[in-house]
Design an enzyme around this catalytic site. Structure first.
Site, PDB file in Angstrom:
ATOM      1  N   ASP A  56      66.916 -66.029 -46.279  1.00 41.40           N
ATOM      2  CA  ASP A  56      65.932 -65.125 -45.922  1.00 41.40           C
ATOM      3  C   ASP A  56      65.534 -63.956 -46.433  1.00 41.40           C
ATOM      4  O   ASP A  56      66.495 -63.002 -46.655  1.00 41.40           O
ATOM      5  CB  ASP A  56      66.760 -64.371 -44.441  1.00 41.40           C
ATOM      6  CG  ASP A  56      65.960 -63.408 -43.481  1.00 41.40           C
ATOM      7  OD1 ASP A  56      64.644 -63.115 -43.962  1.00 41.40           O
ATOM      8  OD2 ASP A  56      66.479 -62.875 -42.740  1.00 41.40           O
ATOM      9  N   HIS A  79      71.534 -63.435 -41.814  1.00 43.80           N
ATOM     10  CA  HIS A  79      71.788 -62.086 -41.831  1.00 43.80           C
ATOM     11  C   HIS A  79      73.578 -62.075 -42.147  1.00 43.80           C
ATOM     12  O   HIS A  79      74.094 -61.022 -41.872  1.00 43.80           O
ATOM     13  CB  HIS A  79      71.360 -61.359 -40.718  1.00 43.80           C
ATOM     14  CG  HIS A  79      70.171 -60.818 -40.882  1.00 43.80           C
ATOM     15  ND1 HIS A  79      69.774 -59.722 -40.650  1.00 43.80           N
ATOM     16  CD2 HIS A  79      68.987 -61.415 -41.523  1.00 43.80           C
ATOM     17  CE1 HIS A  79      68.398 -59.473 -40.977  1.00 43.80           C
ATOM     18  NE2 HIS A  79      67.977 -60.463 -41.288  1.00 43.80           N
ATOM     19  N   GLU A  97      60.233 -55.788 -45.182  1.00 46.77           N
ATOM     20  CA  GLU A  97      60.183 -56.381 -43.958  1.00 46.77           C
ATOM     21  C   GLU A  97      61.572 -56.113 -43.337  1.00 46.77           C
ATOM     22  O   GLU A  97      61.263 -55.925 -42.117  1.00 46.77           O
ATOM     23  CB  GLU A  97      59.849 -57.783 -44.182  1.00 46.77           C
ATOM     24  CG  GLU A  97      59.654 -58.527 -42.797  1.00 46.77           C
ATOM     25  CD  GLU A  97      60.834 -58.954 -42.327  1.00 46.77           C
ATOM     26  OE1 GLU A  97      60.925 -59.539 -41.127  1.00 46.77           O
ATOM     27  OE2 GLU A  97      61.988 -59.126 -42.728  1.00 46.77           O
ATOM     28  N   GLU A  98      62.805 -55.925 -43.812  1.00 46.88           N
ATOM     29  CA  GLU A  98      63.839 -56.018 -43.213  1.00 46.88           C
ATOM     30  C   GLU A  98      64.004 -54.485 -42.633  1.00 46.88           C
ATOM     31  O   GLU A  98      65.125 -54.385 -41.656  1.00 46.88           O
ATOM     32  CB  GLU A  98      64.948 -56.381 -44.210  1.00 46.88           C
ATOM     33  CG  GLU A  98      64.986 -57.905 -44.716  1.00 46.88           C
ATOM     34  CD  GLU A  98      65.473 -58.855 -43.434  1.00 46.88           C
ATOM     35  OE1 GLU A  98      65.450 -58.568 -42.356  1.00 46.88           O
ATOM     36  OE2 GLU A  98      65.475 -60.089 -43.986  1.00 46.88           O
ATOM     37  N   HIS A 156      57.943 -62.198 -47.083  1.00 43.50           N
ATOM     38  CA  HIS A 156      58.449 -60.895 -47.575  1.00 43.50           C
ATOM     39  C   HIS A 156      59.666 -61.092 -48.625  1.00 43.50           C
ATOM     40  O   HIS A 156      60.194 -62.071 -48.630  1.00 43.50           O
ATOM     41  CB  HIS A 156      58.998 -60.109 -46.364  1.00 43.50           C
ATOM     42  CG  HIS A 156      60.448 -60.710 -45.932  1.00 43.50           C
ATOM     43  ND1 HIS A 156      61.784 -60.114 -46.445  1.00 43.50           N
ATOM     44  CD2 HIS A 156      60.653 -61.370 -44.871  1.00 43.50           C
ATOM     45  CE1 HIS A 156      62.632 -60.658 -45.539  1.00 43.50           C
ATOM     46  NE2 HIS A 156      62.031 -61.454 -44.477  1.00 43.50           N
ATOM     47  N   ASP A 184      58.519 -67.192 -42.818  1.00 44.67           N
ATOM     48  CA  ASP A 184      59.761 -66.579 -42.605  1.00 44.67           C
ATOM     49  C   ASP A 184      60.864 -67.688 -41.962  1.00 44.67           C
ATOM     50  O   ASP A 184      60.339 -68.488 -41.387  1.00 44.67           O
ATOM     51  CB  ASP A 184      59.661 -65.411 -41.639  1.00 44.67           C
ATOM     52  CG  ASP A 184      60.929 -64.199 -41.896  1.00 44.67           C
ATOM     53  OD1 ASP A 184      61.876 -64.650 -42.479  1.00 44.67           O
ATOM     54  OD2 ASP A 184      60.656 -63.122 -41.683  1.00 44.67           O
TER      55      ASP A 184
END
Length: 349
Positions: A172, A316, A204-205, A63, A227
């Site tokens: 990410d 994140h 995707e997130e 992604h 990922d």
């Protein structure tokens, strides 16, 4: 251009969910000469197709979107309130620089209530997203001339080499975008057993949205998702909490919060890694979802699907860290998987 320079360009490019224009343009430029066909689907995912000996679809996803924010309000003093796009750890946002992508890019700083004037109770509470505002240092009329509600916001961070690691924003999942591009580059001119669809997915997130759409029109027989995954191998952690460890090799997904990987694919990837002496580790991620689930479930008959995951610290948060050896091992495992997929017994036993 060195590997670091390519990853740096990819990492620092803006592209929050639903607003992936800049990173999409960059990906198209990188892969056009590496595949037989490039197209963009209805949601904005980039698909590069490499034709194989047999027209059986293999879908590989990475992604392209990054977690970020969207302007939701500008007050009379010019301070900006915002909504998250994807999940954030709020405690990491204090005094961090961001870029507001308005009519022009504007640098801002995440602010919140100073500790000196907090009550004793508030000092012991973790901050919430809604406690923050963005200060641009501009006059209110300048802010409102340059920035509107709905404009996107990304982190202002440079990718650096830190020891044996890459450290920067949006690893990410930009590190997986890099891995997929590097794999396509390595496989250029090599015959593949099946058609390979390299899919750089959007959104995707916020719920695997781009991969769900892409799996529906590609209808893969096999799938691989690239990922990152948790590397909680730090002081204070327990061994059972690690999930993976930095520098111990690529991770082969067994399950995450959205998917139980096909046991045949898990075995195939482990055997493929062992055949080439590629360092690997198991991944059992108790929470969180990935595009692996979308590939597996949303073709007409489902797909035999697995995941190649890259251990990552500080997921994140404002900056994230991956180990160079794990990145290289992930590239090698994907290459081996795509070139030997037809040599495995995929029957149920």
């Amino acid at each position: 251009m060195t590997d670091f320079e390519i990853l740096k360009k990819i990492s620092e490019c803006p592209g929050v969910p639903g607003y992936e224009q800049a990173i999409r343009k960059m990906i198209i430029a990188e892969i056009t000469d590496l595949v037989d066909e490039v197209y963009v689907d209805s949601m904005g995912s980039v698909i590069g197709k490499r034709k194989g000996k047999e027209a059986k679809a293999v879908m590989v996803t990475a992604h392209m979107d990054e977690i970020g924010f969207m302007v939701s309000h500008i007050d009379d003093q010019g301070f900006i309130k915002f909504q998250p796009l994807g999940g954030f750890d709020p405690k990491t946002l204090t005094s961090q620089r961001v870029i507001v992508h308005g009519r022009e890019d504007v640098i801002g700083v995440m602010g919140t209530k100073p500790i000196h004037i907090m009550s004793p109770e508030d000092r012991n509470k973790a901050p919430k997203i809604e406690d923050y505002f963005i200060d641009t240092g501009l006059k209110p009329e300048e802010v409102k001339a340059k920035i509107r509600v709905g404009d996107t916001i990304t982190r202002e961070r440079e990718l650096i080499l830190m020891g044996d690691c890459y450290n920067g924003k949006s690893l990410d999942n930009r590190v997986s975008v890099f891995i997929l591009i590097q794999c396509l580059r390595a496989l250029k001119g090599r015959e593949l057993p099946y058609d390979v669809y390299a899919v750089f997915t959007v959104q995707e997130e916020v719920g695997l949205r781009g991969a769900i759409n892409a799996a529906g029109h590609i209808d893969p027989a096999f799938g691989f998702n690239l990922d990152v995954t948790i590397a909680y191998d730090v002081p204070g952690s327990q061994p059972h909490e690690n999930v993976t460890q930095l520098g111990k090799g690529t991770a082969i997904k067994i399950l995450d919060g959205s998917v139980i990987c096909d046991y045949r694919m898990v075995s195939f990837l482990k055997e493929a890694a062992d055949a080439q002496g590629i360092k690997w580790q198991n991944e059992i991620l108790p929470a969180g979802g990935t595009d692996t689930a979308a590939i597996q479930k949303f073709g007409k008959m489902g797909a035999i699907t697995g995941g190649i995951s890259i251990p990552l610290r500080n997921m994140h948060q404002v900056i994230e860290t991956v180990h160079i050896d794990d990145v290289n091992a992930s590239i090698e495992l994907l290459k081996q998987a795509l070139t030997t997929l037809d040599q495995y017994d995929w029957s149920f036993v």
